[in-house]
Design an enzyme around this catalytic site. Structure first.
Site, PDB file in Angstrom:
ATOM      1  N   ALA A  90       2.351 -62.061  21.895  1.00 54.34           N
ATOM      2  CA  ALA A  90       3.210 -63.247  21.904  1.00 54.34           C
ATOM      3  C   ALA A  90       2.661 -64.352  21.018  1.00 54.34           C
ATOM      4  CB  ALA A  90       3.372 -63.776  23.330  1.00 54.34           C
TER       5      ALA A  90
ATOM      6  N   GLY B 156      -5.028 -65.822  22.341  1.00 55.91           N
ATOM      7  CA  GLY B 156      -5.561 -64.649  21.644  1.00 55.91           C
ATOM      8  C   GLY B 156      -4.787 -64.313  20.387  1.00 55.91           C
ATOM      9  N   CYS B 157      -3.473 -64.376  20.473  1.00 50.09           N
ATOM     10  CA  CYS B 157      -2.631 -64.056  19.325  1.00 50.09           C
ATOM     11  C   CYS B 157      -2.782 -65.094  18.222  1.00 50.09           C
ATOM     12  CB  CYS B 157      -1.176 -63.915  19.759  1.00 50.09           C
ATOM     13  SG  CYS B 157      -0.941 -62.571  20.950  1.00 50.09           S
ATOM     14  N   THR B 158      -2.965 -66.347  18.602  1.00 48.01           N
ATOM     15  CA  THR B 158      -3.208 -67.399  17.619  1.00 48.01           C
ATOM     16  C   THR B 158      -4.539 -67.144  16.913  1.00 48.01           C
ATOM     17  OG1 THR B 158      -1.892 -68.997  18.844  1.00 48.01           O
ATOM     18  CG2 THR B 158      -3.534 -69.886  17.302  1.00 48.01           C
TER      19      THR B 158
ATOM     20  N   SER C 205      -4.158 -64.163  14.502  1.00 48.35           N
ATOM     21  CA  SER C 205      -3.319 -64.475  13.343  1.00 48.35           C
ATOM     22  C   SER C 205      -4.007 -65.448  12.390  1.00 48.35           C
ATOM     23  CB  SER C 205      -1.976 -65.038  13.816  1.00 48.35           C
ATOM     24  OG  SER C 205      -1.292 -64.065  14.575  1.00 48.35           O
TER      25      SER C 205
END
Length: 155
Positions: free
Chosen positions: A41, A46-48, A51
């Protein structure tokens, strides 16, 4: 849960919308190596981290002939906000029906805080210029993952 991909497999073809609502296909990326990463998401910690880590290494990856593409179940509008907020310049693709996630074995049962849940399995694939899987990584950690990819790509 679908089967996991292995090196040598043909990478499943797809057509997904990017953050601007424009269609992107895997075939359109032929001729270059592709890092295709699946994350749960946009705008989560974590995804930030993952990325932004790809963005920080993007110039070196692109100089080595590697295109980075991120895929999540988020709608294009959320991906656009994420891209703007974090200054991401590589394509973010929307797979709200999780069909592509499933085709890559990146959706299914996983453990989250000790419980078994169904969702996106953080996964990354290196796809060669002809569209075959070079490497498949499942259940990757958001932190340190890009460094491992750089080592495996010998950058």
């Amino acid at each position: 849960m679908s089967d996991r991909l292995e090196p040598g497999d043909v990478a499943p073809e797809f057509e997904l919308l990017d953050a601007d609502g424009a269609p992107v296909t895997l075939a359109s990326l032929r001729g270059r190596r592709v890092i295709l990463y699946f994350y749960p998401a946009a705008m989560t910690p974590g995804c930030t981290k993952e990325s932004v880590d790809f963005q920080s290494n993007l110039a070196e990856l692109e100089a080595a002939g590697v295109t980075v593409v991120g895929v999540s179940p988020d709608k294009p509008a959320k991906l656009a906000k994420f891209r703007e907020k974090e200054g991401l310049t590589f394509p973010l693709l929307s797979d709200p029906d999780t069909e592509v996630l499933k085709a890559y074995g990146a959706y299914g049962e996983k453990k989250l805080y000790g419980k078994v849940v169904v969702g996106v399995i953080r996964s990354t694939f290196i796809i060669d210029a002809e569209g075959k899987v070079e490497k498949a990584y499942y259940n990757v950690k958001a932190t340190g993952h890009v460094e491992r990819l750089r080592r495996d790509l010998e950058l």
